[in-house]
Scaffold this motif. Structure first.
Motif, mmCIF file in Angstrom:
data_model
loop_
_atom_site.group_PDB
_atom_site.id
_atom_site.type_symbol
_atom_site.label_atom_id
_atom_site.label_comp_id
_atom_site.label_asym_id
_atom_site.label_seq_id
_atom_site.Cartn_x
_atom_site.Cartn_y
_atom_site.Cartn_z
ATOM 1 N N ALA A 1 10.397 -4.492 -14.997
ATOM 2 C CA ALA A 1 10.348 -3.907 -13.658
ATOM 3 C C ALA A 1 8.884 -3.653 -13.325
ATOM 4 O O ALA A 1 8.060 -3.446 -14.213
ATOM 5 C CB ALA A 1 11.131 -2.605 -13.616
ATOM 6 N N SER A 2 8.572 -3.693 -12.042
ATOM 7 C CA SER A 2 7.195 -3.415 -11.633
ATOM 8 C C SER A 2 7.202 -2.592 -10.355
ATOM 9 O O SER A 2 8.191 -2.561 -9.625
ATOM 10 C CB SER A 2 6.414 -4.719 -11.425
ATOM 11 O OG SER A 2 6.946 -5.454 -10.351
ATOM 12 N N THR A 3 6.069 -1.939 -10.129
ATOM 13 C CA THR A 3 5.915 -1.235 -8.862
ATOM 14 C C THR A 3 5.900 -2.292 -7.758
ATOM 15 O O THR A 3 5.849 -3.485 -8.033
ATOM 16 C CB THR A 3 4.620 -0.398 -8.864
ATOM 17 O OG1 THR A 3 3.518 -1.251 -9.182
ATOM 18 C CG2 THR A 3 4.703 0.732 -9.866
ATOM 19 N N ARG A 4 5.929 -1.886 -6.514
ATOM 20 C CA ARG A 4 6.075 -2.853 -5.426
ATOM 21 C C ARG A 4 4.943 -2.791 -4.413
ATOM 22 O O ARG A 4 5.161 -2.922 -3.219
ATOM 23 C CB ARG A 4 7.405 -2.643 -4.733
ATOM 24 C CG ARG A 4 8.582 -2.908 -5.644
ATOM 25 C CD ARG A 4 9.782 -3.117 -4.790
ATOM 26 N NE ARG A 4 10.869 -3.768 -5.417
ATOM 27 C CZ ARG A 4 11.103 -5.077 -5.396
ATOM 28 N NH1 ARG A 4 10.250 -5.903 -4.864
ATOM 29 N NH2 ARG A 4 12.196 -5.566 -5.913
ATOM 30 N N MET A 5 3.734 -2.604 -4.886
ATOM 31 C CA MET A 5 2.591 -2.623 -3.967
ATOM 32 C C MET A 5 2.289 -4.068 -3.584
ATOM 33 O O MET A 5 2.437 -4.977 -4.389
ATOM 34 C CB MET A 5 1.346 -2.030 -4.643
ATOM 35 C CG MET A 5 1.477 -0.576 -4.978
ATOM 36 S SD MET A 5 -0.045 0.153 -5.603
ATOM 37 C CE MET A 5 -0.660 -1.040 -6.741
ATOM 38 N N ALA A 6 1.883 -4.246 -2.363
ATOM 39 C CA ALA A 6 1.432 -5.566 -1.923
ATOM 40 C C ALA A 6 -0.085 -5.591 -2.035
ATOM 41 O O ALA A 6 -0.762 -4.678 -1.592
ATOM 42 C CB ALA A 6 1.857 -5.820 -0.483
ATOM 43 N N CYS A 7 -0.593 -6.624 -2.649
ATOM 44 C CA CYS A 7 -2.037 -6.771 -2.805
ATOM 45 C C CYS A 7 -2.503 -7.955 -1.965
ATOM 46 O O CYS A 7 -1.782 -8.946 -1.835
ATOM 47 C CB CYS A 7 -2.390 -7.003 -4.262
ATOM 48 S SG CYS A 7 -1.995 -5.592 -5.304
ATOM 49 N N PRO A 8 -3.697 -7.873 -1.396
ATOM 50 C CA PRO A 8 -4.174 -8.966 -0.558
ATOM 51 C C PRO A 8 -4.376 -10.268 -1.346
ATOM 52 O O PRO A 8 -4.218 -11.351 -0.802
ATOM 53 C CB PRO A 8 -5.496 -8.465 0.018
ATOM 54 C CG PRO A 8 -5.870 -7.261 -0.770
ATOM 55 C CD PRO A 8 -4.641 -6.752 -1.437
ATOM 56 N N ASP A 9 -4.710 -10.144 -2.633
ATOM 57 C CA ASP A 9 -4.904 -11.332 -3.484
ATOM 58 C C ASP A 9 -4.191 -11.112 -4.808
ATOM 59 O O ASP A 9 -3.981 -9.988 -5.236
ATOM 60 C CB ASP A 9 -6.409 -11.544 -3.761
ATOM 61 C CG ASP A 9 -7.177 -11.886 -2.500
ATOM 62 O OD1 ASP A 9 -6.747 -12.803 -1.785
ATOM 63 O OD2 ASP A 9 -8.203 -11.221 -2.242
ATOM 64 N N GLY A 10 -3.846 -12.202 -5.457
ATOM 65 C CA GLY A 10 -3.293 -12.118 -6.803
ATOM 66 C C GLY A 10 -1.783 -12.066 -6.907
ATOM 67 O O GLY A 10 -1.248 -11.986 -8.011
ATOM 68 N N GLY B 1 2.301 -2.554 -18.973
ATOM 69 C CA GLY B 1 1.073 -3.249 -18.624
ATOM 70 C C GLY B 1 0.899 -3.359 -17.138
ATOM 71 O O GLY B 1 1.390 -2.539 -16.362
ATOM 72 N N SER B 2 0.211 -4.421 -16.739
ATOM 73 C CA SER B 2 -0.081 -4.675 -15.334
ATOM 74 C C SER B 2 0.048 -6.165 -15.065
ATOM 75 O O SER B 2 -0.293 -6.986 -15.915
ATOM 76 C CB SER B 2 -1.502 -4.214 -14.995
ATOM 77 O OG SER B 2 -1.855 -4.612 -13.686
ATOM 78 N N THR B 3 0.508 -6.478 -13.871
ATOM 79 C CA THR B 3 0.602 -7.878 -13.450
ATOM 80 C C THR B 3 -0.686 -8.324 -12.760
ATOM 81 O O THR B 3 -0.797 -9.457 -12.330
ATOM 82 C CB THR B 3 1.771 -8.063 -12.472
ATOM 83 O OG1 THR B 3 1.530 -7.234 -11.325
ATOM 84 C CG2 THR B 3 3.099 -7.704 -13.113
ATOM 85 N N GLY B 4 -1.627 -7.412 -12.643
ATOM 86 C CA GLY B 4 -2.859 -7.666 -11.898
ATOM 87 C C GLY B 4 -2.853 -6.890 -10.599
ATOM 88 O O GLY B 4 -3.874 -6.395 -10.157
#
Length: 144
Positions: free
Chosen positions: A92-101, A68-71
């Motif tokens: 486990a999740s990918t490690r992209m940084a998002c500005p929000d969420g 799935g997705s964490t958002g």
């Protein structure tokens, strides 16, 4: 004769009402192989951040995988299902940084780590901890 007509009329009304009640019953969505969109973390509603995916997961029967997705990031892992008991492992999740969420992402992952039980009512999935406290609520989404 009048009595027979009255009884027949009452039976007809009872059958119509029973039919309407049956038509209004909703069928519970299956837990596995359903796209579950995160709507609440605890009592707080979850909003989708513009230009990002909605937080969700699908429990796949193959090798009991969750995806799935964490958002913000994609996630994967394993789950264990035994009756009403549910637990997640090796998330486990990918490690992209998002500005929000990012707060929602961390809270969602923390909630999944604490899941002990599940309930489905119609199109609503509730995840509970070992004490029966609501961790998250999700809604079934039918993809077309």
């Amino acid at each position: 004769m009048k009595r027979i007509i009255q009884v027949s009329g009452m039976l007809l009304v009872a059958l119509l009402l029973a039919g309407c009640a049956a038509a209004e019953r909703t069928v519970d969505e299956p837990l596995v192989n359903t796209y579950w969109k995160l709507t609440y973390l605890g009592d707080a509603p979850v909003t989708v951040v513009e230009q990002q995916r909605e937080a969700h997961f699908v429990l796949h029967t193959d090798e009991q995988r969750v995806m799935g997705s964490t958002g913000c990031n994609r996630m994967t892992g394993q789950y264990r299902l035994e009756g009403d008991a549910l637990s997640f492992a090796k998330l486990a999740s990918t490690r992209m940084a998002c500005p929000d969420g990012m707060q929602t992402e961390q809270a969602f992952l923390n909630a999944l780590d604490q899941v002990a039980e599940w309930r489905v009512e119609g199109q609503q999935l509730t995840l509970l901890d070992a004490d029966g406290e609501v961790l998250a609520r999700l809604e079934a989404v039918h993809l077309t």
